[in-house]
Design an enzyme around this catalytic site. Sequence first.
Site, mmCIF file in Angstrom:
data_model
loop_
_atom_site.group_PDB
_atom_site.id
_atom_site.type_symbol
_atom_site.label_atom_id
_atom_site.label_comp_id
_atom_site.label_asym_id
_atom_site.label_seq_id
_atom_site.Cartn_x
_atom_site.Cartn_y
_atom_site.Cartn_z
ATOM 1 N N HIS A 183 0.823 -1.203 0.000
ATOM 2 C CA HIS A 183 0.000 0.000 0.000
ATOM 3 C C HIS A 183 0.861 1.258 0.000
ATOM 4 O O HIS A 183 0.581 2.209 -0.733
ATOM 5 C CB HIS A 183 -0.925 0.007 1.221
ATOM 6 N N ASP A 184 1.884 1.259 0.849
ATOM 7 C CA ASP A 184 2.719 2.457 0.933
ATOM 8 C C ASP A 184 3.973 2.144 1.738
ATOM 9 O O ASP A 184 3.889 1.449 2.763
ATOM 10 C CB ASP A 184 1.954 3.608 1.594
#
Length: 578
Positions: free
Chosen positions: A464-465
Amino acid sequence: TEWAAPLDSMHAAQWPELAGYILVVAWLQLQVILQGASFSSSAAAAVQRIAGTTTLPIRLSSILDVSQTRSDVMKHVLPAWMHLLWARPRDVSDVQWRDFRGALPLMALTLGAFVFASRLAATRGPRVRLGVSLALTLMFLGTLHGAQAVWPLLFAGLSYGLAQAVAGHQHGVGVMWAWHIAAFVFVRYNNGVQYRWLSPALAHLDTQQGMLRWHIHYNLGLLRMLSYALDLHAHRITPGQWSVQTPPVSSTGAAPLHLKVTGQSPSSVAAGWVGLPLYLLYCFYPPLYIAGPIIPFSSFAAQLGTARSASQPPPTDPMSISKVLVYWIRWLGAWAVLEVVTRTLYFNAIAKHGLLTKGVLTAAGLHITPLHFVLTGFWVLVFMWLKFLVIWRFFRAVSLSDGIDPPENMLRCVCNNYTLIGFWKGWHASYNRWLVKYLYIPLGGKAWQALNIWPVFIFVALWHDLDPRMLAWGLLMPAAFLPELTVQALAATAWLAPHKEKWWFRQAAALLATFNILGLMSANLVGFVVGVEGIVPLLHEVLGQPRMAATVLGTLFCGAQLMFAIRQKEAVTVKKIL
Protein backbone atom coordinates in the site's frame (compact mmCIF):
# COMPACT_ATOMS: atom_id res chain seq x y z
CA THR A 1 -32.54 -5.66 4.38
CA GLU A 2 -30.40 -8.34 6.02
CA TRP A 3 -32.08 -7.97 9.41
CA ALA A 4 -35.29 -9.81 8.50
CA ALA A 5 -33.64 -12.54 6.41
CA PRO A 6 -32.32 -14.66 9.30
CA LEU A 7 -35.82 -15.11 10.76
CA ASP A 8 -36.56 -17.74 8.09
CA SER A 9 -33.87 -20.07 9.45
CA MET A 10 -34.09 -19.29 13.18
CA HIS A 11 -35.89 -21.50 15.67
CA ALA A 12 -39.19 -19.94 16.78
CA ALA A 13 -37.93 -19.64 20.37
CA GLN A 14 -35.06 -17.42 19.22
CA TRP A 15 -37.21 -14.91 17.35
CA PRO A 16 -38.03 -12.64 20.32
CA GLU A 17 -34.35 -12.47 21.27
CA LEU A 18 -33.29 -11.68 17.71
CA ALA A 19 -36.08 -9.12 17.33
CA GLY A 20 -34.76 -7.39 20.45
CA TYR A 21 -31.26 -7.20 18.98
CA ILE A 22 -32.70 -5.80 15.76
CA LEU A 23 -34.62 -3.08 17.61
CA VAL A 24 -31.58 -2.08 19.66
CA VAL A 25 -29.26 -1.88 16.65
CA ALA A 26 -31.86 -0.10 14.49
CA TRP A 27 -32.51 2.52 17.17
CA LEU A 28 -28.80 3.09 17.74
CA GLN A 29 -28.07 3.32 14.02
CA LEU A 30 -30.77 5.97 13.72
CA GLN A 31 -29.15 7.90 16.57
CA VAL A 32 -25.74 7.55 14.93
CA ILE A 33 -27.12 9.06 11.72
CA LEU A 34 -29.03 11.92 13.37
CA GLN A 35 -26.32 12.79 15.89
CA GLY A 36 -23.67 12.50 13.21
CA ALA A 37 -25.49 14.83 10.83
CA SER A 38 -26.12 17.38 13.59
CA PHE A 39 -22.52 17.39 14.79
CA SER A 40 -21.24 17.52 11.20
CA SER A 41 -23.27 20.65 10.49
CA SER A 42 -21.88 22.35 13.59
CA ALA A 43 -18.34 21.25 12.73
CA ALA A 44 -18.67 22.48 9.14
CA ALA A 45 -19.82 25.89 10.33
CA ALA A 46 -16.91 26.07 12.77
CA VAL A 47 -14.41 25.06 10.09
CA GLN A 48 -15.69 27.77 7.75
CA ARG A 49 -15.15 30.33 10.53
CA ILE A 50 -11.62 29.33 11.51
CA ALA A 51 -10.07 27.85 8.34
CA GLY A 52 -6.88 29.70 7.43
CA THR A 53 -6.44 31.15 10.91
CA THR A 54 -3.85 30.18 13.51
CA THR A 55 -6.43 27.81 15.04
CA LEU A 56 -6.73 25.86 11.78
CA PRO A 57 -3.99 26.99 9.33
CA ILE A 58 -5.48 25.03 6.43
CA ARG A 59 -7.27 26.36 3.35
CA LEU A 60 -11.01 25.76 3.43
CA SER A 61 -10.90 24.36 -0.13
CA SER A 62 -8.87 21.37 1.10
CA ILE A 63 -11.59 20.45 3.61
CA LEU A 64 -15.00 21.48 2.23
CA ASP A 65 -16.36 22.52 -1.15
CA VAL A 66 -18.68 25.47 -0.53
CA SER A 67 -18.83 26.71 -4.13
CA GLN A 68 -21.87 28.97 -4.55
CA THR A 69 -21.47 28.83 -8.34
CA ARG A 70 -22.02 25.08 -8.30
CA SER A 71 -25.12 25.53 -6.14
CA ASP A 72 -26.59 28.26 -8.37
CA VAL A 73 -26.13 26.17 -11.53
CA MET A 74 -27.77 23.05 -10.05
CA LYS A 75 -30.68 25.11 -8.69
CA HIS A 76 -32.12 25.22 -12.20
CA VAL A 77 -31.61 21.49 -12.77
CA LEU A 78 -32.59 19.72 -9.57
CA PRO A 79 -35.91 19.60 -7.71
CA ALA A 80 -36.08 21.87 -4.67
CA TRP A 81 -35.55 19.12 -2.10
CA MET A 82 -32.52 17.77 -3.97
CA HIS A 83 -31.08 21.26 -4.36
CA LEU A 84 -31.17 21.73 -0.59
CA LEU A 85 -28.89 18.71 -0.29
CA TRP A 86 -26.71 19.68 -3.27
CA ALA A 87 -26.18 23.18 -1.87
CA ARG A 88 -24.69 21.85 1.35
CA PRO A 89 -20.89 21.91 1.76
CA ARG A 90 -19.22 18.76 0.45
CA ASP A 91 -16.37 16.93 2.17
CA VAL A 92 -13.41 17.04 -0.22
CA SER A 93 -10.73 16.02 2.28
CA ASP A 94 -10.18 12.62 0.64
CA VAL A 95 -7.91 13.23 -2.36
CA GLN A 96 -8.60 9.82 -3.90
CA TRP A 97 -12.37 10.33 -3.98
CA ARG A 98 -12.05 13.97 -5.03
CA ASP A 99 -9.88 13.04 -8.02
CA PHE A 100 -12.05 10.10 -9.03
CA ARG A 101 -15.23 12.15 -8.86
CA GLY A 102 -13.71 14.98 -10.86
CA ALA A 103 -12.42 12.63 -13.57
CA LEU A 104 -15.56 10.48 -13.72
CA PRO A 105 -17.12 12.07 -16.85
CA LEU A 106 -13.87 11.79 -18.82
CA MET A 107 -13.25 8.23 -17.63
CA ALA A 108 -16.78 7.18 -18.53
CA LEU A 109 -16.41 8.62 -22.04
CA THR A 110 -12.94 7.12 -22.62
CA LEU A 111 -13.68 3.68 -21.23
CA GLY A 112 -17.06 3.61 -22.96
CA ALA A 113 -15.32 4.19 -26.31
CA PHE A 114 -12.85 1.42 -25.51
CA VAL A 115 -15.60 -1.06 -24.67
CA PHE A 116 -17.51 -0.18 -27.84
CA ALA A 117 -14.44 -0.71 -30.03
CA SER A 118 -13.49 -3.92 -28.21
CA ARG A 119 -16.95 -5.46 -28.53
CA LEU A 120 -17.11 -4.46 -32.19
CA ALA A 121 -13.73 -6.07 -32.85
CA ALA A 122 -14.83 -9.21 -30.99
CA THR A 123 -17.33 -9.91 -33.76
CA ARG A 124 -14.32 -10.49 -36.05
CA GLY A 125 -12.72 -13.02 -33.72
CA PRO A 126 -10.53 -13.06 -30.59
CA ARG A 127 -7.31 -12.31 -32.45
CA VAL A 128 -8.78 -9.18 -34.02
CA ARG A 129 -10.15 -8.14 -30.67
CA LEU A 130 -6.74 -8.60 -29.08
CA GLY A 131 -5.05 -6.46 -31.73
CA VAL A 132 -7.60 -3.64 -31.55
CA SER A 133 -7.73 -3.72 -27.75
CA LEU A 134 -3.94 -3.65 -27.44
CA ALA A 135 -3.63 -0.70 -29.83
CA LEU A 136 -6.24 1.24 -27.87
CA THR A 137 -4.59 0.23 -24.60
CA LEU A 138 -1.22 1.65 -25.69
CA MET A 139 -2.94 4.88 -26.74
CA PHE A 140 -4.71 4.96 -23.37
CA LEU A 141 -1.42 4.43 -21.54
CA GLY A 142 0.32 7.19 -23.50
CA THR A 143 -2.48 9.64 -22.80
CA LEU A 144 -2.59 8.71 -19.13
CA HIS A 145 1.16 8.97 -18.41
CA GLY A 146 2.55 11.07 -21.25
CA ALA A 147 6.27 10.55 -21.86
CA GLN A 148 6.42 8.51 -18.64
CA ALA A 149 4.45 5.66 -20.28
CA VAL A 150 7.78 4.26 -21.46
CA TRP A 151 8.69 3.21 -17.92
CA PRO A 152 5.77 0.94 -17.02
CA LEU A 153 6.12 -0.65 -20.45
CA LEU A 154 9.84 -1.17 -19.83
CA PHE A 155 9.28 -2.81 -16.43
CA ALA A 156 6.50 -4.98 -17.87
CA GLY A 157 8.83 -6.05 -20.68
CA LEU A 158 11.63 -6.90 -18.26
CA SER A 159 9.20 -8.92 -16.15
CA TYR A 160 7.98 -10.80 -19.23
CA GLY A 161 11.52 -11.61 -20.32
CA LEU A 162 12.48 -12.81 -16.83
CA ALA A 163 9.38 -15.00 -16.62
CA GLN A 164 10.13 -16.60 -19.96
CA ALA A 165 13.71 -17.26 -18.85
CA VAL A 166 13.26 -18.70 -15.34
CA ALA A 167 9.67 -19.98 -15.09
CA GLY A 168 9.68 -23.72 -14.51
CA HIS A 169 13.21 -23.80 -13.06
CA GLN A 170 13.97 -24.92 -9.53
CA HIS A 171 14.59 -21.45 -8.13
CA GLY A 172 12.39 -19.63 -10.60
CA VAL A 173 9.78 -18.52 -8.06
CA GLY A 174 12.42 -17.06 -5.73
CA VAL A 175 14.13 -15.20 -8.56
CA MET A 176 10.86 -13.73 -9.83
CA TRP A 177 9.73 -12.61 -6.38
CA ALA A 178 13.14 -11.06 -5.63
CA TRP A 179 13.18 -9.13 -8.90
CA HIS A 180 9.63 -7.83 -8.60
CA ILE A 181 10.01 -6.76 -4.98
CA ALA A 182 13.31 -5.01 -5.72
CA ALA A 183 11.83 -3.24 -8.74
CA PHE A 184 8.75 -2.21 -6.74
CA VAL A 185 10.82 -0.73 -3.89
CA PHE A 186 13.03 1.07 -6.41
CA VAL A 187 10.06 2.58 -8.24
CA ARG A 188 8.13 3.64 -5.16
CA TYR A 189 11.16 4.94 -3.24
CA ASN A 190 12.36 7.05 -6.19
CA ASN A 191 8.86 8.11 -7.28
CA GLY A 192 9.39 6.50 -10.65
CA VAL A 193 12.29 6.81 -13.05
CA GLN A 194 13.85 10.05 -14.30
CA TYR A 195 14.96 10.65 -17.88
CA ARG A 196 17.72 12.93 -16.62
CA TRP A 197 19.41 9.86 -15.14
CA LEU A 198 20.07 8.76 -18.72
CA SER A 199 21.07 12.13 -20.13
CA PRO A 200 20.65 15.80 -19.18
CA ALA A 201 19.38 16.36 -22.73
CA LEU A 202 16.29 14.26 -21.87
CA ALA A 203 15.48 16.13 -18.65
CA HIS A 204 12.62 18.03 -20.30
CA LEU A 205 10.74 14.73 -20.66
CA ASP A 206 10.51 14.46 -16.87
CA THR A 207 8.00 17.31 -16.88
CA GLN A 208 5.64 15.47 -19.24
CA GLN A 209 3.85 13.53 -16.52
CA GLY A 210 0.52 13.01 -18.24
CA MET A 211 -2.72 12.82 -16.25
CA LEU A 212 -1.63 10.27 -13.62
CA ARG A 213 1.72 9.42 -12.09
CA TRP A 214 2.58 5.93 -13.28
CA HIS A 215 4.53 4.91 -10.19
CA ILE A 216 1.41 5.34 -8.01
CA HIS A 217 -0.29 2.57 -10.00
CA TYR A 218 2.76 0.33 -10.13
CA ASN A 219 1.54 -1.65 -7.11
CA LEU A 220 -1.35 -3.04 -9.17
CA GLY A 221 1.05 -3.67 -12.04
CA LEU A 222 3.24 -5.65 -9.65
CA LEU A 223 0.34 -8.02 -8.92
CA ARG A 224 -0.42 -8.54 -12.61
CA MET A 225 3.19 -9.16 -13.59
CA LEU A 226 3.63 -11.64 -10.77
CA SER A 227 0.35 -13.35 -11.66
CA TYR A 228 1.56 -13.96 -15.21
CA ALA A 229 5.00 -15.10 -14.11
CA LEU A 230 3.74 -17.47 -11.39
CA ASP A 231 0.95 -18.86 -13.58
CA LEU A 232 3.52 -19.56 -16.28
CA HIS A 233 5.80 -21.23 -13.73
CA ALA A 234 2.94 -23.40 -12.44
CA HIS A 235 2.06 -24.46 -15.98
CA ARG A 236 5.62 -25.43 -16.84
CA ILE A 237 5.89 -27.42 -13.61
CA THR A 238 2.55 -29.15 -14.27
CA PRO A 239 1.83 -28.98 -18.02
CA GLY A 240 -1.83 -28.92 -18.98
CA GLN A 241 -4.48 -26.33 -18.56
CA TRP A 242 -5.02 -23.41 -16.26
CA SER A 243 -8.48 -23.93 -14.84
CA VAL A 244 -10.93 -21.20 -13.97
CA GLN A 245 -13.05 -21.86 -10.90
CA THR A 246 -16.67 -20.82 -10.51
CA PRO A 247 -18.75 -20.18 -7.40
CA PRO A 248 -21.81 -22.25 -6.50
CA VAL A 249 -24.91 -21.30 -8.49
CA SER A 250 -28.58 -21.85 -7.94
CA SER A 251 -31.05 -23.43 -10.32
CA THR A 252 -31.62 -20.00 -11.83
CA GLY A 253 -27.95 -19.66 -12.65
CA ALA A 254 -27.32 -16.82 -10.21
CA ALA A 255 -24.83 -16.94 -7.37
CA PRO A 256 -25.91 -15.55 -3.98
CA LEU A 257 -24.44 -12.09 -3.38
CA HIS A 258 -22.42 -13.20 -0.36
CA LEU A 259 -20.93 -16.06 -2.41
CA LYS A 260 -20.32 -14.02 -5.56
CA VAL A 261 -16.54 -14.05 -5.65
CA THR A 262 -15.60 -14.45 -9.28
CA GLY A 263 -18.56 -15.07 -11.55
CA GLN A 264 -16.08 -16.24 -14.16
CA SER A 265 -17.12 -18.35 -17.11
CA PRO A 266 -16.61 -22.11 -16.67
CA SER A 267 -13.96 -22.39 -19.30
CA SER A 268 -10.25 -23.12 -19.19
CA VAL A 269 -7.27 -21.70 -20.99
CA ALA A 270 -4.84 -23.89 -22.83
CA ALA A 271 -1.21 -22.96 -22.56
CA GLY A 272 -0.92 -22.21 -26.23
CA TRP A 273 -0.94 -18.66 -27.54
CA VAL A 274 -0.03 -16.60 -24.47
CA GLY A 275 2.60 -14.33 -25.94
CA LEU A 276 3.63 -10.74 -25.40
CA PRO A 277 0.52 -9.01 -26.90
CA LEU A 278 -1.86 -10.82 -24.54
CA TYR A 279 0.48 -10.20 -21.61
CA LEU A 280 0.64 -6.45 -22.32
CA LEU A 281 -3.11 -6.21 -22.68
CA TYR A 282 -3.50 -8.00 -19.36
CA CYS A 283 -1.05 -5.68 -17.58
CA PHE A 284 -2.58 -2.46 -18.91
CA TYR A 285 -6.21 -3.43 -19.63
CA PRO A 286 -7.90 0.02 -19.40
CA PRO A 287 -11.08 -0.89 -17.45
CA LEU A 288 -9.00 -2.43 -14.63
CA TYR A 289 -5.67 -0.60 -14.91
CA ILE A 290 -6.33 2.36 -12.62
CA ALA A 291 -7.85 0.66 -9.57
CA GLY A 292 -8.60 -3.00 -10.29
CA PRO A 293 -10.19 -5.38 -9.33
CA ILE A 294 -7.34 -7.84 -9.75
CA ILE A 295 -8.00 -10.77 -12.06
CA PRO A 296 -5.51 -13.66 -12.46
CA PHE A 297 -3.82 -13.89 -15.84
CA SER A 298 -5.21 -17.37 -16.51
CA SER A 299 -8.77 -16.19 -15.96
CA PHE A 300 -8.30 -13.07 -18.09
CA ALA A 301 -6.89 -15.08 -20.98
CA ALA A 302 -9.69 -17.63 -20.76
CA GLN A 303 -12.41 -15.00 -20.80
CA LEU A 304 -10.81 -13.03 -23.61
CA GLY A 305 -10.75 -16.24 -25.65
CA THR A 306 -7.39 -15.70 -27.31
CA ALA A 307 -5.62 -18.60 -25.64
CA ARG A 308 -8.12 -21.42 -26.13
CA SER A 309 -7.35 -24.48 -28.14
CA ALA A 310 -9.16 -25.29 -31.36
CA SER A 311 -11.26 -27.95 -29.61
CA GLN A 312 -12.62 -25.52 -27.03
CA PRO A 313 -15.86 -23.61 -27.65
CA PRO A 314 -15.76 -19.81 -27.89
CA PRO A 315 -16.08 -18.04 -24.53
CA THR A 316 -19.47 -16.76 -23.47
CA ASP A 317 -20.17 -13.46 -21.77
CA PRO A 318 -19.98 -13.87 -17.98
CA MET A 319 -23.15 -11.83 -17.52
CA SER A 320 -26.18 -11.17 -19.65
CA ILE A 321 -26.93 -7.62 -20.76
CA SER A 322 -29.78 -7.37 -18.26
CA LYS A 323 -27.52 -8.39 -15.37
CA VAL A 324 -24.87 -5.88 -16.42
CA LEU A 325 -27.53 -3.13 -16.53
CA VAL A 326 -28.72 -4.11 -13.06
CA TYR A 327 -25.12 -3.93 -11.85
CA TRP A 328 -24.79 -0.41 -13.28
CA ILE A 329 -28.03 0.63 -11.54
CA ARG A 330 -26.72 -0.73 -8.25
CA TRP A 331 -23.53 1.26 -8.79
CA LEU A 332 -25.55 4.44 -9.36
CA GLY A 333 -27.38 3.77 -6.09
CA ALA A 334 -24.10 3.39 -4.19
CA TRP A 335 -22.75 6.58 -5.78
CA ALA A 336 -25.89 8.49 -4.76
CA VAL A 337 -25.51 7.29 -1.17
CA LEU A 338 -21.89 8.43 -1.11
CA GLU A 339 -22.92 11.86 -2.41
CA VAL A 340 -25.37 12.13 0.49
CA VAL A 341 -22.73 11.02 3.00
CA THR A 342 -20.13 13.55 1.82
CA ARG A 343 -22.73 16.36 2.12
CA THR A 344 -24.08 15.46 5.54
CA LEU A 345 -21.38 13.58 7.47
CA TYR A 346 -17.99 15.34 7.40
CA PHE A 347 -16.15 12.91 9.63
CA ASN A 348 -13.40 12.06 7.17
CA ALA A 349 -12.35 15.72 7.18
CA ILE A 350 -12.64 15.80 10.97
CA ALA A 351 -10.38 12.75 11.35
CA LYS A 352 -7.89 13.60 8.60
CA HIS A 353 -7.14 17.07 9.94
CA GLY A 354 -7.24 16.06 13.62
CA LEU A 355 -10.08 18.45 14.42
CA LEU A 356 -11.03 16.34 17.45
CA THR A 357 -7.73 14.89 18.65
CA LYS A 358 -5.90 18.23 18.36
CA GLY A 359 -8.67 20.20 20.10
CA VAL A 360 -9.40 22.39 17.07
CA LEU A 361 -13.19 22.14 17.35
CA THR A 362 -13.01 22.72 21.10
CA ALA A 363 -11.05 25.90 20.45
CA ALA A 364 -13.72 26.90 17.96
CA GLY A 365 -16.36 26.80 20.70
CA LEU A 366 -17.91 23.33 20.23
CA HIS A 367 -18.61 21.12 23.24
CA ILE A 368 -16.90 17.79 22.50
CA THR A 369 -18.03 14.56 24.18
CA PRO A 370 -16.88 10.93 23.88
CA LEU A 371 -19.86 10.34 21.57
CA HIS A 372 -18.20 12.50 18.92
CA PHE A 373 -15.11 10.30 18.98
CA VAL A 374 -17.32 7.23 18.56
CA LEU A 375 -19.14 8.84 15.64
CA THR A 376 -15.86 9.81 14.01
CA GLY A 377 -14.40 6.30 14.17
CA PHE A 378 -17.58 4.72 12.87
CA TRP A 379 -18.34 7.09 10.00
CA VAL A 380 -14.76 7.25 8.76
CA LEU A 381 -14.76 3.48 8.26
CA VAL A 382 -18.17 3.64 6.57
CA PHE A 383 -16.93 6.39 4.25
CA MET A 384 -13.81 4.40 3.38
CA TRP A 385 -15.86 1.30 2.58
CA LEU A 386 -18.39 3.23 0.51
CA LYS A 387 -15.67 5.12 -1.37
CA PHE A 388 -13.87 1.95 -2.40
CA LEU A 389 -17.17 0.25 -3.19
CA VAL A 390 -18.10 2.99 -5.66
CA ILE A 391 -14.64 3.17 -7.26
CA TRP A 392 -14.12 -0.58 -7.62
CA ARG A 393 -17.64 -1.30 -8.82
CA PHE A 394 -17.39 1.40 -11.47
CA PHE A 395 -14.34 -0.20 -13.04
CA ARG A 396 -15.77 -3.71 -12.63
CA ALA A 397 -18.98 -2.57 -14.32
CA VAL A 398 -16.95 -1.26 -17.28
CA SER A 399 -15.07 -4.56 -17.46
CA LEU A 400 -18.34 -6.53 -17.33
CA SER A 401 -19.63 -4.41 -20.20
CA ASP A 402 -16.60 -5.60 -22.17
CA GLY A 403 -17.34 -9.25 -21.34
CA ILE A 404 -14.52 -9.66 -18.79
CA ASP A 405 -15.71 -10.64 -15.30
CA PRO A 406 -13.15 -9.84 -12.58
CA PRO A 407 -13.84 -10.76 -8.94
CA GLU A 408 -16.10 -8.53 -6.90
CA ASN A 409 -14.03 -6.57 -4.39
CA MET A 410 -16.58 -5.74 -1.68
CA LEU A 411 -18.58 -8.82 -0.69
CA ARG A 412 -20.07 -7.56 2.57
CA CYS A 413 -21.13 -4.31 4.15
CA VAL A 414 -18.41 -2.99 6.42
CA CYS A 415 -20.83 -3.24 9.37
CA ASN A 416 -21.39 -6.97 8.77
CA ASN A 417 -18.02 -8.32 9.96
CA TYR A 418 -17.01 -9.75 13.31
CA THR A 419 -13.86 -11.74 12.48
CA LEU A 420 -10.60 -10.61 10.97
CA ILE A 421 -10.57 -13.55 8.57
CA GLY A 422 -14.11 -12.81 7.40
CA PHE A 423 -13.35 -9.11 7.03
CA TRP A 424 -10.35 -9.66 4.80
CA LYS A 425 -12.20 -12.17 2.67
CA GLY A 426 -14.86 -9.56 1.95
CA TRP A 427 -12.79 -6.32 1.77
CA HIS A 428 -10.75 -5.98 -1.44
CA ALA A 429 -11.60 -9.61 -2.11
CA SER A 430 -9.77 -9.83 -5.42
CA TYR A 431 -6.53 -8.83 -3.67
CA ASN A 432 -7.25 -11.31 -0.90
CA ARG A 433 -7.66 -14.12 -3.44
CA TRP A 434 -4.41 -13.06 -5.14
CA LEU A 435 -2.59 -13.21 -1.80
CA VAL A 436 -4.05 -16.63 -0.99
CA LYS A 437 -3.10 -18.07 -4.38
CA TYR A 438 0.37 -16.62 -4.83
CA LEU A 439 1.66 -16.02 -1.28
CA TYR A 440 -0.35 -17.63 1.55
CA ILE A 441 -0.65 -21.15 0.06
CA PRO A 442 2.98 -21.29 -1.20
CA LEU A 443 4.12 -20.32 2.32
CA GLY A 444 2.33 -23.31 3.79
CA GLY A 445 -1.33 -22.33 3.89
CA LYS A 446 -3.46 -23.16 6.91
CA ALA A 447 -0.92 -25.61 8.32
CA TRP A 448 1.43 -22.70 9.06
CA GLN A 449 -1.21 -20.00 9.42
CA ALA A 450 0.08 -18.51 12.67
CA LEU A 451 3.45 -17.86 11.03
CA ASN A 452 2.74 -17.08 7.39
CA ILE A 453 0.21 -14.34 8.16
CA TRP A 454 3.15 -12.15 9.26
CA PRO A 455 4.95 -11.94 5.88
CA VAL A 456 1.57 -11.72 4.13
CA PHE A 457 0.45 -8.66 6.10
CA ILE A 458 3.86 -7.01 5.97
CA PHE A 459 3.72 -7.40 2.18
CA VAL A 460 0.19 -5.95 2.15
CA ALA A 461 1.26 -2.98 4.27
CA LEU A 462 4.32 -2.07 2.21
CA TRP A 463 2.39 -2.76 -1.00
CA HIS A 464 0.00 0.00 0.00
CA ASP A 465 2.72 2.46 0.93
CA LEU A 466 6.38 2.49 2.04
CA ASP A 467 5.38 4.30 5.21
CA PRO A 468 6.08 3.60 8.92
CA ARG A 469 2.37 3.97 9.72
CA MET A 470 1.47 1.22 7.27
CA LEU A 471 4.29 -0.96 8.59
CA ALA A 472 2.85 -0.56 12.08
CA TRP A 473 -0.52 -1.62 10.70
CA GLY A 474 1.10 -4.62 9.00
CA LEU A 475 2.52 -5.76 12.34
CA LEU A 476 -0.67 -5.02 14.29
CA MET A 477 -3.01 -7.03 12.07
CA PRO A 478 -1.30 -10.45 12.37
CA ALA A 479 -0.89 -9.87 16.11
CA ALA A 480 -4.64 -9.33 16.29
CA PHE A 481 -5.15 -12.53 14.30
CA LEU A 482 -3.45 -14.75 16.89
CA PRO A 483 -6.14 -14.53 19.61
CA GLU A 484 -8.83 -15.19 16.99
CA LEU A 485 -6.98 -18.23 15.66
CA THR A 486 -6.50 -19.49 19.23
CA VAL A 487 -10.19 -19.16 20.04
CA GLN A 488 -11.17 -20.89 16.79
CA ALA A 489 -8.83 -23.77 17.60
CA LEU A 490 -10.31 -24.11 21.10
CA ALA A 491 -13.85 -24.03 19.74
CA ALA A 492 -13.03 -26.98 17.49
CA THR A 493 -11.74 -29.14 20.33
CA ALA A 494 -13.63 -32.23 21.42
CA TRP A 495 -14.75 -30.72 24.74
CA LEU A 496 -16.19 -27.50 23.27
CA ALA A 497 -17.50 -28.57 19.86
CA PRO A 498 -20.58 -30.40 21.30
CA HIS A 499 -21.72 -27.15 22.97
CA LYS A 500 -21.84 -24.97 19.84
CA GLU A 501 -25.62 -25.15 19.58
CA LYS A 502 -26.21 -24.13 23.18
CA TRP A 503 -27.48 -20.68 24.14
CA TRP A 504 -24.55 -19.79 26.42
CA PHE A 505 -22.01 -20.65 23.72
CA ARG A 506 -23.54 -18.10 21.36
CA GLN A 507 -23.49 -15.42 24.07
CA ALA A 508 -19.83 -16.13 24.82
CA ALA A 509 -19.00 -16.03 21.11
CA ALA A 510 -20.84 -12.70 20.74
CA LEU A 511 -18.86 -11.27 23.66
CA LEU A 512 -15.57 -12.29 22.05
CA ALA A 513 -16.80 -10.96 18.69
CA THR A 514 -17.52 -7.60 20.36
CA PHE A 515 -13.89 -7.10 21.31
CA ASN A 516 -12.79 -8.50 17.96
CA ILE A 517 -14.83 -5.83 16.15
CA LEU A 518 -13.34 -3.15 18.39
CA GLY A 519 -9.84 -4.37 17.56
CA LEU A 520 -10.62 -4.56 13.87
CA MET A 521 -11.91 -0.98 13.82
CA SER A 522 -8.87 0.22 15.77
CA ALA A 523 -6.40 -1.48 13.42
CA ASN A 524 -7.98 0.05 10.34
CA LEU A 525 -8.14 3.49 11.93
CA VAL A 526 -4.41 3.19 12.69
CA GLY A 527 -3.53 2.15 9.15
CA PHE A 528 -5.73 4.46 7.15
CA VAL A 529 -6.97 7.37 9.28
CA VAL A 530 -5.45 8.53 12.58
CA GLY A 531 -2.16 6.63 12.77
CA VAL A 532 -0.53 5.15 15.87
CA GLU A 533 -0.37 8.53 17.58
CA GLY A 534 -4.08 9.17 17.12
CA ILE A 535 -5.60 5.84 18.14
CA VAL A 536 -4.64 6.10 21.85
CA PRO A 537 -6.54 9.36 22.54
CA LEU A 538 -9.45 8.09 20.45
CA LEU A 539 -9.79 4.87 22.47
CA HIS A 540 -9.25 6.79 25.70
CA GLU A 541 -12.17 9.09 24.94
CA VAL A 542 -14.42 6.23 23.81
CA LEU A 543 -13.68 3.65 26.51
CA GLY A 544 -12.56 5.96 29.30
CA GLN A 545 -16.16 6.91 30.17
CA PRO A 546 -18.08 3.96 31.70
CA ARG A 547 -21.45 4.96 30.20
CA MET A 548 -20.02 5.44 26.73
CA ALA A 549 -17.99 2.24 26.94
CA ALA A 550 -21.10 0.27 27.94
CA THR A 551 -23.08 1.77 25.06
CA VAL A 552 -20.39 1.00 22.48
CA LEU A 553 -19.73 -2.52 23.69
CA GLY A 554 -23.46 -3.26 24.07
CA THR A 555 -24.14 -2.09 20.52
CA LEU A 556 -21.36 -4.23 19.12
CA PHE A 557 -22.66 -7.21 21.13
CA CYS A 558 -26.15 -6.87 19.63
CA GLY A 559 -24.65 -6.41 16.18
CA ALA A 560 -22.58 -9.58 16.58
CA GLN A 561 -25.77 -11.51 17.39
CA LEU A 562 -27.35 -10.28 14.16
CA MET A 563 -24.27 -11.29 12.20
CA PHE A 564 -24.46 -14.80 13.66
CA ALA A 565 -28.06 -15.05 12.49
CA ILE A 566 -27.13 -13.80 9.02
CA ARG A 567 -24.37 -16.38 8.74
CA GLN A 568 -26.86 -19.05 9.79
CA LYS A 569 -29.18 -17.95 6.99
CA GLU A 570 -26.31 -18.00 4.50
CA ALA A 571 -25.36 -21.53 5.54
CA VAL A 572 -28.91 -22.68 4.80
CA THR A 573 -28.74 -20.97 1.39
CA VAL A 574 -25.47 -22.70 0.52
CA LYS A 575 -26.94 -26.10 1.43
CA LYS A 576 -29.89 -25.46 -0.87
CA ILE A 577 -27.55 -24.56 -3.73
CA LEU A 578 -25.25 -27.54 -3.26
